[in-house]
Design an enzyme around this catalytic site. Structure first.
Site: not given
Length: 989
Positions: A626, A368, A622, A737
């Protein structure tokens, strides 16, 4: 203090709704009168989720008294009392007690397999030999280590998620003590007056007040794809969001008393597993099945060779436990949790953990313009074109303010621009009778205003092209207005049109254009260029004029190929999406740099077309307009200040303005994925070495056959099948491990290109590395079993005859060393020394190497294994190191082969020295600056003196460069800002 509605001030309160709508009986009949003839019948609206009749009591209190809130809202004292009585407006989160989680860790499938091995070894210890008690103890230690590590890491991950939730708490606009305030939604109480506006989440169950209908998206509650039109008196439910319109409302219910609170257990909130999680599940399944096949064959062979059933079963179970990636879940949880915590430090909050891999794989970022690429700080220009005789610039500014809710705080930068342009006190002579807020589909606001003399007129402000079409003299002024707008747009100047009408039936008159600038952020151009270096194309999406978009794209170095809405497809998110969008429009969209004057359906179509072309698409936004595109994108990014609706659809929420945060998030995400790839290679190679070695060793190398060749030997002293004691295999697993978990803390470099999972190729590399280690172990075992022959290699080296227990110990040490050193080879595509390993990982590997070496010299268990001499240990170390270099060389050859034939592209890693300081972490940024400052001081002979510029900077605490710490180097930055510094800037950056 409120007391069940008997407040003396109750009669003075002005009800928000007509009294008829406060009745706790069927209100839908009253609402039905407000609907148009084409609307749904009132009878349909009687089907409320609360029932046709609302409960007269709310948690034992008269609801009518609670809802009878005055025009000034509740007082602070009253709201505090109600908050204490009714509780916070939060859902009671079902949490599993940490001790119950610990219990569940002991009952997982892998843990149950270990318990099975413990039981078998216990039977052997009771009925055969007490020496097996050592194996029992070691198995229990393995179980405890895996369980407690997994439990602690899961608790850390849960704490990280809780911290993320706190950062994403909803806010509400509430009227208290006669003033509108922004408060936490959790602090709302029944009877609070709140404002429901487009883009905002409904903070609680609220009864809508008088005004025009609004549209509410209830998809999260009902699954309906289209927003529902709601009228005064309707109950808008918590968990939904307003998509159009604006109304005041009174809080009807909070927390567990809301519809959402009562049905939360029925709502699916489970995230779909990401690609990496699916890969792990598939790999775990394949490795488990492969391990089971090999172990079953080994078990049958052991029985066929006359081995005891219990010992054969115990060895097989422990071998299966060692080969299956028990710590896989722990490693993934740790890696993701650490990565997400670091992203929070970099001002990016991840709402979906699996989004990390999508961020790392992103190829296109649709950004945007306003507020993301620009400062979103409108600067009013002196130029103001007028198109109506007798109208002054002051008249235009007053009309624009009247078209805004001037008595409320500004809701967006445009409102801020309008309301700060003039003194608002003279506007008290007007009364705002009605106000239509801004909506994406309408692109304007409108107010109905009443003068003191009783006359009524209307004012509106919004997009010039929209207001131009509404004017009565459109044909006369259209060319002149459009020419003026275009000339301004070419200079990057945006316009806000203002129009008025003297009555509801009269036409609109265009008064003039308010001109303003929204300059680009100082870091936007650099950020876009950096994204391109990372293999990510940025495309600008805006609702502004095409000419403004072209100018902005050129300013930011993005190219000037900008498309308008006339050539873009329009897709309704609620309808089925065409599978041919990518085929028909994908190439055109790929070749564009930006899109202008777009609507939400255009944004959705752009994202979908790119996804169908195989791109991993990121989308920033925002506003509520959108939301569809954010939800459709692979990575929805809610920028700073995003509405609740936008944040609800986002995978990542930025808490810092601009795009530079996204670049840092991409780099961190790629580092996380790189660690996971390293883990997969290491885990597969270790499994291959363990499984194939014991499989081949058990089937092909019989110790009894080797020992039979020595004269006067007792064949029964050496078994027919080579195997390690259970305790040895368990210790290898425990140390493995611990080493694996440390990979989450490794020092890695992010790839220059978007990450892709080449799982088959990675598995092939890992299998080849495991095969090299397995072959070296088989050769060593053969040499050691042959040590009783006079011409054996070990005899020539002076090591002499080895007992069977020593051979077992030597193989234990060799497998351990090979496994732990493989970590360094698995983490690079080139030589293992290409990149310095992380300190914690190095410490874990060194600790495992030291422990395994000391155990080989001082073995504490009585299970038939004998300690080794330091000479033999040294020889084994040298043997393993030589084969480690061979293993690393084979890896390099395989990568080069696959790169040469195009099977897998060559991985290019980022060099952090190429990064701008703004994209580095705070620690690395400060370290680099201090290092460069020290170097420049030495070169320029400053010694320990501080320049005048630096002293001045520290005194003033300049905010020109907030991304840089205030230190000596910041002084040089200020010199550069003034045009000084010469080649210093190039030297630093």
């Amino acid at each position: 203090m409120w007391s069940g509605g008997n407040d003396a001030n109750t009669k003075e309160r002005e009800p928000l709704l007509p009294k008829a709508e406060y009745k706790m009986t069927d209100v839908s009949a009253d609402r039905g009168k407000q609907r148009s003839a084409g609307s749904a019948s009132a009878s349909d609206d009687k089907k409320q989720d609360y029932g046709t009749h609302y409960d007269a009591l709310y948690k034992g209190v008269d609801r009518r008294a609670l809802m009878n809130t005055g025009a000034d809202g509740l007082t602070s004292e009253e709201s505090s009392y109600r908050l204490e009585k009714f509780g916070r407006n939060e859902l009671v989160e079902k949490k599993v007690d940490k001790w119950k989680k610990l219990y569940l860790e002991f009952t997982r499938p892998m843990a149950l397999m270990v318990w099975g091995a413990v039981m078998i070894e216990t039977f052997e210890a009771i009925f055969e030999s007490s020496s097996y008690w050592a194996d029992v103890i070691v198995l229990i230690i393995l179980q405890l280590v895996n369980v407690f590590v997994g439990w602690s890491e899961e608790l850390k991950a849960c704490n990280a998620v809780s911290a993320l939730k706190k950062n994403l708490q909803l806010h509400a606009t509430c009227k208290r003590d006669g003033k509108w305030k922004n408060i936490l939604a959790a602090e709302l109480v029944p009877g609070d007056r709140v404002l429901v506006a487009a883009g905002a989440a409904i903070p609680a169950d609220v009864m809508l007040g008088s005004g025009k209908p609004i549209q509410v998206d209830q998809a999260a509650l009902t699954g309906e794809s289209l927003p529902k039109t709601m009228y005064p008196g309707d109950i808008a439910k918590m968990g939904s969001s307003c998509t159009r319109g604006e109304l005041e409302a009174v809080v009807f219910a909070t927390g567990s008393g809301t519809f959402f609170g009562r049905t939360a257990s029925l709502i699916n909130t489970v995230d779909e597993p990401g690609n990496f999680e699916k890969l792990l599940q598939q790999l775990t399944f394949v490795m488990t099945v492969s391990g089971l096949v090999v172990v079953i064959i080994t078990f049958v062979y052991l029985l066929a060779k006359g081995q005891p059933v219990l010992s054969s079963l115990a060895f097989s179970v422990v071998l299966l436990v060692a080969s299956i990636p028990i710590a896989m879940r722990v490693v993934c949880t740790t890696t993701m949790a650490l990565g997400c915590r670091r992203l929070v430090d970099e001002k990016a909050i991840v709402t979906r953990l699996s989004a990390v891999e999508d961020i790392a794989s992103m190829t296109v970022l649709c950004s945007d313009k306003t507020g993301t690429l620009t400062l979103n700080k409108m600067r009013l220009q002196k130029e103001m074109p007028l198109f109506c005789e007798g109208v002054s610039k002051q008249d235009v500014l007053v009309a624009a303010a009247l078209a805004t809710k001037w008595k409320e705080p500004p809701k967006d930068p445009l409102d801020t621009l309008v309301l700060t342009a003039i003194d608002l006190s003279p506007l008290d002579m007007y009364e705002q009778m009605e106000h239509l807020p801004f909506e994406t589909s309408r692109k304007r606001t409108e107010s109905t205003i009443k003068r003191k003399d009783g006359s009524i007129f209307r004012v509106t402000k919004g997009a010039p092209q929209v207001l131009l079409e509404m004017t009565y003299n459109n044909a006369e002024i259209k060319d002149m207005v459009e020419e003026k707008i275009l000339s301004l747009a070419k200079r990057g100047v945006r316009c806000l049109a203002v129009a008025c009408s003297n009555g509801k039936e009269e036409g609109w008159v265009l008064m003039g254009l308010m001109c303003f600038l929204d300059p680009p952020r100082p870091d936007s151009k650099l950020t876009i260029a950096s994204a391109l270096k990372l293999g990510i194309t940025t495309k600008m999406i805006t609702g502004d004029h095409v000419a403004i978009a072209v100018e902005m794209c050129g300013t930011l170095g993005m190219g000037r190929n900008v498309l308008g809405p006339e050539r873009l497809p329009s897709v309704n998110p609620s309808d089925s999406v065409s599978e041919y969008l990518g085929r028909d429009y994908g190439s055109m969209i790929e070749n564009c740099d930006g899109f202008a004057q777009v609507l939400p359906e255009h944004k959705f179509a752009i994202v979908e077309a790119l996804r169908q072309k195989g791109h991993v698409v990121g989308m920033t936004g925002d506003g509520v307009n959108d939301a569809p595109a954010l939800k459709r994108a692979d990575v929805g990014v809610g920028v700073q200040g995003a509405t609740d609706a936008a944040r609800a659809c986002s995978d990542v929420v930025l808490t810092e303005a601009g795009l530079s945060t996204i670049i840092r998030a991409i780099i961190i995400s790629r580092q996380i994925v790189q660690r996971m790839k390293n883990y997969l290679i290491y885990r597969i190679s270790v499994t291959v070495q363990l499984l194939l070695f014991f499989f081949v060793g058990a089937l092909a190398l019989s110790p009894a056959r080797y020992h039979q060749e020595k004269e006067d030997s007792d064949e029964s002293s050496w078994p027919h099948v080579f195997a390690l004691p259970v305790s040895a295999v368990v210790i290898i697993t425990i140390l493995n491990d611990g080493t694996i978990i440390s990979i989450a803390y490794d020092n890695v470099r992010a790839c220059k290109e978007p990450e892709k999972w080449h799982i088959v190729k990675l598995a092939f590399v890992a299998i080849c590395q495991g095969m090299v280690a397995m072959v070296s172990s088989i050769l060593l075992l053969h040499c050691m079993l042959s040590s009783n022959n006079d011409g054996a290699l070990l005899n020539k080296l002076g090591l002499g005859y080895l007992e069977y227990g020593q051979i077992q110990m030597a193989i234990f040490l060799k497998i351990s060393l090979s496994n732990f050193l493989s970590v360094f080879s698995a983490r690079t595509t080139g030589p293992f020394w290409d990149r310095t390993p992380g300190r914690l990982m190095t410490a874990a590997v060194v600790q495992a190497l030291v422990v395994s070496t000391l155990l080989a010299v001082w073995w504490p268990f009585q299970d038939g294994m004998h300690p080794l001499s330091w000479g033999l240990v040294t020889m084994l170390w040298m043997y393993v190191i030589v084969w480690f270099f061979v293993q690393d060389a084979v890896k390099i050859v395989i990568y080069k082969y696959m790169d040469f034939f195009g099977h897998i592209p060559r991985v290019k890693y980022m060099d952090e020295t190429e990064l701008e300081p703004m994209f580095l972490s705070e620690a690395e940024r400060s370290k680099r600056l201090k290092r460069k400052v020290k170097k420049q001081k030495e070169e320029q002979g400053h010694g320990g003196k501080m320049s005048h510029v630096v002293q001045q900077l520290r005194q003033n605490q300049s905010n020109h460069y907030p991304d840089y710490p205030v230190d000596e180097e910041a002084g040089h930055r200020q010199q550069w800002a003034n045009g000084d510094g010469g080649t210093e800037r190039q030297a630093l950056l």
